[in-house]
Design an enzyme around this catalytic site. Structure first.
Site, PDB file in Angstrom:
ATOM      1  N   ASN A  98       0.705 -12.143   8.489  1.00  0.00           N
ATOM      2  CA  ASN A  98       1.252 -11.208   7.434  1.00  0.00           C
ATOM      3  C   ASN A  98       0.882  -9.749   7.806  1.00  0.00           C
ATOM      4  OD1 ASN A  98       0.447 -13.846   5.444  1.00  0.00           O
ATOM      5  ND2 ASN A  98       2.570 -13.143   5.523  1.00  0.00           N
ATOM      6  N   ALA A  99       2.027  -8.974   7.518  1.00  0.00           N
ATOM      7  CA  ALA A  99       1.502  -7.263   7.730  1.00  0.00           C
ATOM      8  C   ALA A  99       1.460  -7.152   9.377  1.00  0.00           C
ATOM      9  CB  ALA A  99       0.780  -6.744   7.000  1.00  0.00           C
TER      10      ALA A  99
ATOM     11  N   ASP B 177      -6.308 -13.220  -1.344  1.00  0.00           N
ATOM     12  CA  ASP B 177      -5.544 -12.094  -1.423  1.00  0.00           C
ATOM     13  C   ASP B 177      -5.004 -11.720  -2.839  1.00  0.00           C
ATOM     14  OD1 ASP B 177      -4.738  -9.429  -0.460  1.00  0.00           O
ATOM     15  OD2 ASP B 177      -2.671 -10.319   0.558  1.00  0.00           O
TER      16      ASP B 177
ATOM     17  N   HIS C 170       0.822  -1.143   0.025  1.00  0.00           N
ATOM     18  CA  HIS C 170       0.094  -0.047   0.092  1.00  0.00           C
ATOM     19  C   HIS C 170       1.032   1.242   0.069  1.00  0.00           C
ATOM     20  CE1 HIS C 170      -3.791  -1.990   1.097  1.00  0.00           C
ATOM     21  NE2 HIS C 170      -3.040  -3.066   1.356  1.00  0.00           N
TER      22      HIS C 170
ATOM     23  N   HIS D  23       3.090 -17.117   1.437  1.00  0.00           N
ATOM     24  CA  HIS D  23       2.639 -16.228   2.713  1.00  0.00           C
ATOM     25  C   HIS D  23       3.156 -16.956   3.813  1.00  0.00           C
ATOM     26  CE1 HIS D  23       0.854 -13.699  -0.405  1.00  0.00           C
ATOM     27  NE2 HIS D  23       0.775 -12.615   0.571  1.00  0.00           N
TER      28      HIS D  23
ATOM     29  N   ILE E 260       6.123  -8.338  -0.500  1.00  0.00           N
ATOM     30  CA  ILE E 260       5.049  -9.282  -1.385  1.00  0.00           C
ATOM     31  C   ILE E 260       3.999  -8.382  -1.358  1.00  0.00           C
ATOM     32  CG2 ILE E 260       3.518 -11.297  -0.532  1.00  0.00           C
ATOM     33  CD1 ILE E 260       5.725 -12.498   0.757  1.00  0.00           C
TER      34      ILE E 260
ATOM     35  N   HIS F 228      -5.409 -11.572   6.742  1.00  0.00           N
ATOM     36  CA  HIS F 228      -4.253 -12.266   6.578  1.00  0.00           C
ATOM     37  C   HIS F 228      -3.243 -12.379   7.791  1.00  0.00           C
ATOM     38  CE1 HIS F 228      -2.634  -8.566   5.508  1.00  0.00           C
ATOM     39  NE2 HIS F 228      -2.968  -8.652   4.299  1.00  0.00           N
TER      40      HIS F 228
END
Length: 393
Positions: A220-221, A275, A142, A252, A309, A217
């Site tokens: 992740n993140a 995703d 993003h 992932h 990613i 997710h």
């Protein structure tokens, strides 16, 4: 059997009550009209299609997908959205919630208005806003300069732009306005999802208490688990009010991490998602993801700038196959995660998410040995694979 009824015979059926071998399923007018076991002796229904050697499961429900077939839901183009939805439909996803990515607020509102028309037309099941209300430190694919704090007025502006079709908003609850926005979303009947966040354990629990019910997710993140600072992952896994999204593409998440999540949350609290971005169903190359460029190499999507990613190239038939063959999940566990749970989150359990009389005839058919997808039916219409089967079972 009526003249308009289709009967599938000899199939393995994955039902809410368990797996039925040599089962029979009938549908007519887009609706499942009958489910049963082996035919009675002397029943010579030559009009049934022979599905011996195949497994029938309910069509998949993807809560989180950005595009496919070279097209993006964040393009603001209805034509591209149709391509993306069709691509995933051909891979077994019969119900899709279209996800946006971070952009200028007014542009994302315009995208939502376009997508809402496709929801009204029955192509999509809703809109998911991923960003711009996320942590700058966990923004992934993003654009950082477009991120915004989750001021409830701005969050409400996006929700209103979707004209009643907003189903989920991913945000970082630790940001100013985060908890207030979670409460507002819960009051509006929109799923508040914790994701792209730097939340600690305590703040995550506060978000759940405020009404957040989904982990975007998981793993992740967001901060990793630390033995003295468990962070959001542990909080989201242990709280029975939360459904955790998992991306089972082998990129992932390591298979053992996915197994860990199932062990902690149980299949009843997992939603398998893609995703996926525009490269899903396509080959390697360059693709847009909102305002960013993504390079796909060997099926892995990464930002051209920075290398993060950037979503996946996954389709849910591949996630289904991996779950059964790699993670050794049972068919009932996999179906629950890929169809039943996400349908329940969307409030659509009366019509989708499981094989039952009266529900939509949304079906995915797999080879029972290889677990390769061979056919898809949506609302009684054969999307792919009808030519594979013959009558005379």
């Amino acid at each position: 059997m009526t003249a308009e009824e289709t009967i599938l015979a000899g199939a393995r059926l994955v039902l809410p009550s368990g797996v039925v071998e040599d089962g029979r399923l009938a549908f007519s007018g887009g609706t499942i009209t009958g489910i049963g076991g082996p035919r009675a002796a002397g029943d010579l229904d030559l009009t049934a299609l022979d599905l011996t050697g195949f497994t029938v499961v309910p069509g998949f429900v993807d809560l989180h997908v950005h595009g496919g077939g070279g097209a993006s839901y964040a393009s603001g183009s209805a034509e591209e959205a149709l391509v993306a939805a069709r691509t995933h439909l051909e891979h077994g996803t019969t119900t899709t919630v279209a996800s946006t990515v971070t952009g200028e607020i007014d542009e994302v509102c315009r995208q939502a208005a376009v997508l809402s028309e496709l929801v009204e037309d029955g192509v999509l099941a809703g809109v998911h806003f991923e960003g711009p209300f996320i942590s700058p430190g966990r923004c992934g694919a993003h654009r950082p300069d477009l991120l915004r704090e989750p001021d409830p007025a701005l969050v409400r502006k996006l929700v209103d732009a979707a004209r009643g079709t907003a189903r989920m908003v991913t945000l970082a609850p630790e940001l100013p306005g985060g908890l207030e926005s979670v409460r507002m979303l819960a009051d509006l009947g929109v799923i508040a999802a914790v994701g792209h966040t730097d939340c600690d354990y305590t703040k995550t629990l506060e978000a759940v208490d405020a009404g957040a019910t989904v982990a975007t997710h998981l793993f992740n993140a967001m901060p990793s688990i630390n033995h003295r600072a468990p962070g959001p992952i542990v909080a989201l896994l242990e709280d029975e009010r939360v459904t955790v999204e998992l991306i089972n593409d082998g990129v992932h998440l390591h298979p053992s991490v996915l197994d860990l999540a199932y062990g902690a949350a149980g299949a009843e609290r997992v939603a398998l998602i893609t995703d996926a971005m525009g490269a899903a169903g396509m080959g390697d190359g360059l693709y847009p993801l909102g305002p960013l460029q993504v390079r796909v190499e060997d099926g892995v999507a990464r930002l051209v700038e920075g290398g993060s990613i950037a979503g996946s190239t996954l389709t849910l038939d591949v996630a289904f196959k991996r779950s059964v063959l790699v993670n050794k999940l049972s068919l009932t566990q996999t179906v629950r995660s890929i169809s039943t749970n996400p349908a329940a989150l969307l409030g659509l359990s009366d019509s989708i998410g499981s094989l039952a009389v009266g529900k939509n005839a949304d079906l995915a058919v797999f080879d029972s040995e290889t677990y390769d997808l061979v056919a898809v039916v949506r609302r009684g219409e054969w999307i792919t694979g009808a030519e594979r089967f013959s009558s005379g079972s």
